[in-house]
Design a protein around this motif. Structure first.
Motif, PDB file in Angstrom:
ATOM      1  N   LEU A 193       0.740  -1.262   0.010  1.00  0.00           N
ATOM      2  CA  LEU A 193      -0.094  -0.064   0.027  1.00  0.00           C
ATOM      3  C   LEU A 193       0.753   1.213  -0.030  1.00  0.00           C
ATOM      4  O   LEU A 193       0.714   2.481  -0.779  1.00  0.00           O
ATOM      5  CB  LEU A 193      -1.022  -0.035   1.329  1.00  0.00           C
ATOM      6  CG  LEU A 193      -1.828   1.122   1.330  1.00  0.00           C
ATOM      7  CD1 LEU A 193      -2.564   1.591   0.249  1.00  0.00           C
ATOM      8  CD2 LEU A 193      -2.425   1.223   2.561  1.00  0.00           C
ATOM      9  N   LEU A 197      -6.154   3.892  -0.384  1.00  0.00           N
ATOM     10  CA  LEU A 197      -6.803   2.838   0.512  1.00  0.00           C
ATOM     11  C   LEU A 197      -7.972   2.200  -0.380  1.00  0.00           C
ATOM     12  O   LEU A 197      -8.276   1.160  -0.219  1.00  0.00           O
ATOM     13  CB  LEU A 197      -7.729   3.556   1.782  1.00  0.00           C
ATOM     14  CG  LEU A 197      -6.520   4.079   2.640  1.00  0.00           C
ATOM     15  CD1 LEU A 197      -6.950   4.843   3.736  1.00  0.00           C
ATOM     16  CD2 LEU A 197      -5.752   2.855   3.411  1.00  0.00           C
ATOM     17  N   TYR A 257      -7.900  -1.854  -1.135  1.00  0.00           N
ATOM     18  CA  TYR A 257      -8.658  -2.722  -0.506  1.00  0.00           C
ATOM     19  C   TYR A 257      -9.920  -3.397  -1.288  1.00  0.00           C
ATOM     20  O   TYR A 257     -10.355  -4.367  -1.032  1.00  0.00           O
ATOM     21  CB  TYR A 257      -9.438  -2.032   0.680  1.00  0.00           C
ATOM     22  CG  TYR A 257      -8.362  -2.170   2.136  1.00  0.00           C
ATOM     23  CD1 TYR A 257      -8.538  -3.772   2.766  1.00  0.00           C
ATOM     24  CD2 TYR A 257      -7.217  -1.196   2.310  1.00  0.00           C
ATOM     25  CE1 TYR A 257      -7.554  -3.928   3.845  1.00  0.00           C
ATOM     26  CE2 TYR A 257      -6.341  -1.607   3.301  1.00  0.00           C
ATOM     27  CZ  TYR A 257      -6.542  -2.870   4.079  1.00  0.00           C
ATOM     28  OH  TYR A 257      -5.676  -2.776   5.106  1.00  0.00           O
ATOM     29  N   LYS A 283      -6.673   0.449  10.560  1.00  0.00           N
ATOM     30  CA  LYS A 283      -5.229   0.303  11.087  1.00  0.00           C
ATOM     31  C   LYS A 283      -4.373   0.593   9.872  1.00  0.00           C
ATOM     32  O   LYS A 283      -3.255   0.976  10.288  1.00  0.00           O
ATOM     33  CB  LYS A 283      -5.088  -1.215  11.424  1.00  0.00           C
ATOM     34  CG  LYS A 283      -5.860  -1.648  12.747  1.00  0.00           C
ATOM     35  CD  LYS A 283      -5.624  -3.045  13.178  1.00  0.00           C
ATOM     36  CE  LYS A 283      -6.129  -4.119  12.126  1.00  0.00           C
ATOM     37  NZ  LYS A 283      -5.860  -5.323  12.815  1.00  0.00           N
ATOM     38  N   ASP A 284      -4.539   0.359   8.696  1.00  0.00           N
ATOM     39  CA  ASP A 284      -3.690   0.992   7.713  1.00  0.00           C
ATOM     40  C   ASP A 284      -3.749   2.576   7.553  1.00  0.00           C
ATOM     41  O   ASP A 284      -2.578   2.873   6.699  1.00  0.00           O
ATOM     42  CB  ASP A 284      -3.914  -0.010   6.616  1.00  0.00           C
ATOM     43  CG  ASP A 284      -2.968  -1.139   6.338  1.00  0.00           C
ATOM     44  OD1 ASP A 284      -2.268  -1.486   7.288  1.00  0.00           O
ATOM     45  OD2 ASP A 284      -3.392  -2.019   5.667  1.00  0.00           O
ATOM     46  N   SER A 285      -4.850   2.947   7.935  1.00  0.00           N
ATOM     47  CA  SER A 285      -4.782   4.370   7.528  1.00  0.00           C
ATOM     48  C   SER A 285      -3.673   5.379   7.994  1.00  0.00           C
ATOM     49  O   SER A 285      -3.368   6.446   7.079  1.00  0.00           O
ATOM     50  CB  SER A 285      -6.268   4.841   8.123  1.00  0.00           C
ATOM     51  OG  SER A 285      -6.033   4.906   9.582  1.00  0.00           O
ATOM     52  N   GLN A 330      -0.738   5.244   7.158  1.00  0.00           N
ATOM     53  CA  GLN A 330       0.212   5.047   6.113  1.00  0.00           C
ATOM     54  C   GLN A 330       0.071   6.527   5.422  1.00  0.00           C
ATOM     55  O   GLN A 330       1.038   6.803   4.525  1.00  0.00           O
ATOM     56  CB  GLN A 330       0.082   4.047   5.391  1.00  0.00           C
ATOM     57  CG  GLN A 330       0.666   2.659   5.949  1.00  0.00           C
ATOM     58  CD  GLN A 330       0.881   1.460   5.126  1.00  0.00           C
ATOM     59  OE1 GLN A 330       1.369   1.663   4.076  1.00  0.00           O
ATOM     60  NE2 GLN A 330       0.224   0.334   5.640  1.00  0.00           N
TER      61      GLN A 330
END
Length: 215
Positions: free
Chosen positions: A67, A95, A99, A158-160, A162
């Motif tokens: 990502l 994002l 996803y 949880k990846d936001s 980045q």
């Protein structure tokens, strides 16, 4: 190390600004991921070969690329070919696109889980392809995969953080900037707790939803 509540109090306005950016990225990213993922899944399931093969290649490429690399590509390379996007818009697109390749697999599993008899019944009733998908297949398939889709919302949350690396100051971005300015760690701790406070209730809600759908 002593905990300083004054530092926390000073950080809170910036924290709420970061929360707003995080929720915007999560909300719009989820909308893109769910919508585009369904498009990928239907194209792979019922499209002609000239559509299925490119779609499969694109989704596999995106799913197997980090990502973070995709965010840098969208923010630094794409503007040389097309329109320039703000850091937040780039984060949302990154994002959502990333996803969508995972939600496509979830949708595909749900579609393949619909009994063959449902397809045969729709054919026997002479339903159009569009009516078969919208009235028979998708309502059953989506109901089966709602819990799995919800898990990807939590994963996206949880990846936001980045998106911070391309300049979108979410919760982590605001905390990191504040900590560097004040040489404190309270802000980072607050953000860590905030992610738990947001993600844990969401996980419990997904479990409740899954049990209700099973019944």
């Amino acid at each position: 190390m002593n905990w300083d509540w004054q530092v926390v109090d000073t950080f809170m306005p910036r924290f709420w600004d970061g929360v707003l950016i995080t929720l915007q990225a999560l909300g719009w990213g989820t909308l893109i991921a769910f919508t585009l993922g369904l498009v990928w899944a239907i194209a792979q399931r019922s499209g002609p070969a000239c559509v299925r093969i490119p779609v499969t290649a694109i989704t596999e490429f995106i799913r197997n690329t980090p990502l973070l690399v995709q965010l840098f590509f969208l923010f630094t390379v794409v503007p040389e070919w097309g329109p320039t996007m703000s850091p937040l818009t780039t984060g949302v697109v990154g994002l959502g696109l990333h996803y969508s390749t995972y939600t496509a697999e979830v949708y595909r599993a749900g579609i393949e889980g619909v009994p063959v008899g449902q397809w045969e019944a729709a054919t026997a009733l002479s339903l159009s392809r569009r009516h078969t998908w919208t009235a028979v297949i998708l309502p059953q398939a989506i109901r089966r995969v709602v819990p799995a889709l919800g898990n990807y919302v939590v994963a996206m949350l949880k990846d936001s953080p980045q998106i911070y690396v391309i300049g979108a100051l979410d919760m982590l971005g605001e905390a990191q900037a504040y900590s560097q300015e004040t040489f404190t760690t309270e802000a980072l701790t607050v953000v860590g707790v905030a992610f738990i406070v947001i993600a844990f209730p969401a996980s419990l809600l997904l479990r409740v939803l899954e049990r209700r759908l099973v019944r």
